[in-house]
Design a protein around this motif. Sequence first.
Motif, short mmCIF file in Angstrom:
data_model
loop_
_atom_site.label_atom_id
_atom_site.label_comp_id
_atom_site.label_asym_id
_atom_site.label_seq_id
_atom_site.Cartn_x
_atom_site.Cartn_y
_atom_site.Cartn_z
N ILE A 1 0.83 -1.21 0.00
CA ILE A 1 0.00 0.00 0.00
C ILE A 1 0.87 1.26 0.00
O ILE A 1 0.64 2.19 -0.76
CB ILE A 1 -0.97 -0.02 1.20
CG1 ILE A 1 -1.99 -1.13 1.03
CG2 ILE A 1 -1.65 1.33 1.38
CD1 ILE A 1 -2.79 -1.46 2.27
N ALA A 2 1.88 1.27 0.85
CA ALA A 2 2.77 2.44 0.94
C ALA A 2 3.56 2.63 -0.36
O ALA A 2 3.75 3.76 -0.82
CB ALA A 2 3.72 2.30 2.12
N PHE A 3 4.02 1.53 -0.97
CA PHE A 3 4.75 1.63 -2.22
C PHE A 3 3.86 2.19 -3.32
O PHE A 3 4.27 3.07 -4.07
CB PHE A 3 5.30 0.26 -2.64
CG PHE A 3 6.25 0.33 -3.80
CD1 PHE A 3 7.60 0.41 -3.59
CD2 PHE A 3 5.78 0.30 -5.11
CE1 PHE A 3 8.49 0.49 -4.66
CE2 PHE A 3 6.64 0.38 -6.18
CZ PHE A 3 8.00 0.47 -5.96
N LYS A 4 2.63 1.70 -3.41
CA LYS A 4 1.69 2.20 -4.41
C LYS A 4 1.40 3.68 -4.24
O LYS A 4 1.31 4.42 -5.21
CB LYS A 4 0.39 1.40 -4.38
CG LYS A 4 0.49 0.04 -5.00
CD LYS A 4 -0.85 -0.69 -4.94
CE LYS A 4 -0.77 -2.06 -5.55
NZ LYS A 4 -2.06 -2.77 -5.49
N ALA A 5 1.26 4.12 -2.99
CA ALA A 5 1.01 5.54 -2.73
C ALA A 5 2.18 6.39 -3.20
O ALA A 5 2.00 7.42 -3.86
CB ALA A 5 0.75 5.77 -1.24
N ASN A 6 3.39 5.95 -2.90
CA ASN A 6 4.58 6.69 -3.35
C ASN A 6 4.73 6.64 -4.86
O ASN A 6 5.15 7.61 -5.48
CB ASN A 6 5.83 6.14 -2.66
CG ASN A 6 5.97 6.64 -1.25
OD1 ASN A 6 6.16 7.82 -1.03
ND2 ASN A 6 5.83 5.74 -0.29
N ALA A 7 4.39 5.51 -5.47
CA ALA A 7 4.45 5.39 -6.93
C ALA A 7 3.46 6.33 -7.59
O ALA A 7 3.76 6.93 -8.63
CB ALA A 7 4.21 3.95 -7.35
N ASN A 8 2.28 6.49 -7.00
CA ASN A 8 1.29 7.42 -7.54
C ASN A 8 1.79 8.86 -7.48
O ASN A 8 1.58 9.64 -8.41
CB ASN A 8 -0.05 7.29 -6.82
CG ASN A 8 -0.80 6.05 -7.23
OD1 ASN A 8 -0.61 5.53 -8.32
ND2 ASN A 8 -1.66 5.57 -6.35
N VAL A 9 2.44 9.21 -6.39
CA VAL A 9 3.02 10.55 -6.27
C VAL A 9 4.09 10.74 -7.34
O VAL A 9 4.16 11.78 -8.00
CB VAL A 9 3.60 10.79 -4.86
CG1 VAL A 9 4.41 12.08 -4.81
CG2 VAL A 9 2.49 10.80 -3.83
N TRP A 10 4.94 9.72 -7.52
CA TRP A 10 6.00 9.79 -8.53
C TRP A 10 5.39 10.00 -9.93
O TRP A 10 5.83 10.85 -10.69
CB TRP A 10 6.84 8.52 -8.49
CG TRP A 10 7.83 8.44 -9.60
CD1 TRP A 10 7.66 7.84 -10.81
CD2 TRP A 10 9.13 9.01 -9.64
NE1 TRP A 10 8.77 8.00 -11.58
CE2 TRP A 10 9.69 8.71 -10.88
CE3 TRP A 10 9.87 9.75 -8.72
CZ2 TRP A 10 10.96 9.11 -11.25
CZ3 TRP A 10 11.15 10.14 -9.08
CH2 TRP A 10 11.67 9.83 -10.32
N GLU A 11 4.38 9.21 -10.27
CA GLU A 11 3.76 9.30 -11.59
C GLU A 11 3.08 10.66 -11.80
O GLU A 11 3.15 11.23 -12.88
CB GLU A 11 2.76 8.17 -11.79
CG GLU A 11 3.44 6.83 -11.99
CD GLU A 11 2.45 5.70 -12.23
OE1 GLU A 11 1.28 5.97 -12.59
OE2 GLU A 11 2.86 4.55 -12.07
N THR A 12 2.45 11.18 -10.76
CA THR A 12 1.83 12.50 -10.87
C THR A 12 2.89 13.56 -11.09
O THR A 12 2.72 14.47 -11.92
CB THR A 12 1.02 12.82 -9.60
OG1 THR A 12 0.01 11.81 -9.44
CG2 THR A 12 0.37 14.18 -9.68
#
Length: 108
Positions: free
Chosen positions: A83-94
């Motif tokens: 969950i934490a990795f996905k949240a950080n990945a979403n920030v990166w992609e944004t």
Amino acid sequence: MSLSSVMSISLSGMQAQQTRVTAAASNVANALTPAYDRRTTAFSSEASGGVRASVAPSGADTFAGSSNVDLAEEAMALLQSEIAFKANANVWETGADMWDVLMSIKRD
């Protein structure tokens, strides 16, 4: 805060979660190893932003002829890391999308 700072912070979060997953995988792999002391992951914030993960033995007592690894606890750590990795990945992609928009504006 700059866009590159935000992306750097999210990258450090993904790297910290990778460290946590590695520790959990090691714990699962050694769950039946006698006297194995499970590895715990501690997170700390960095002065420039972001997070750092460090892994150390738990220091808890091990069971006779076994380890102190609780597979349910390791499964929970893996789910939390996902969950934490996905949240950080979403920030990166944004951030990457915003960077692309800024570059297209600059070219026009």
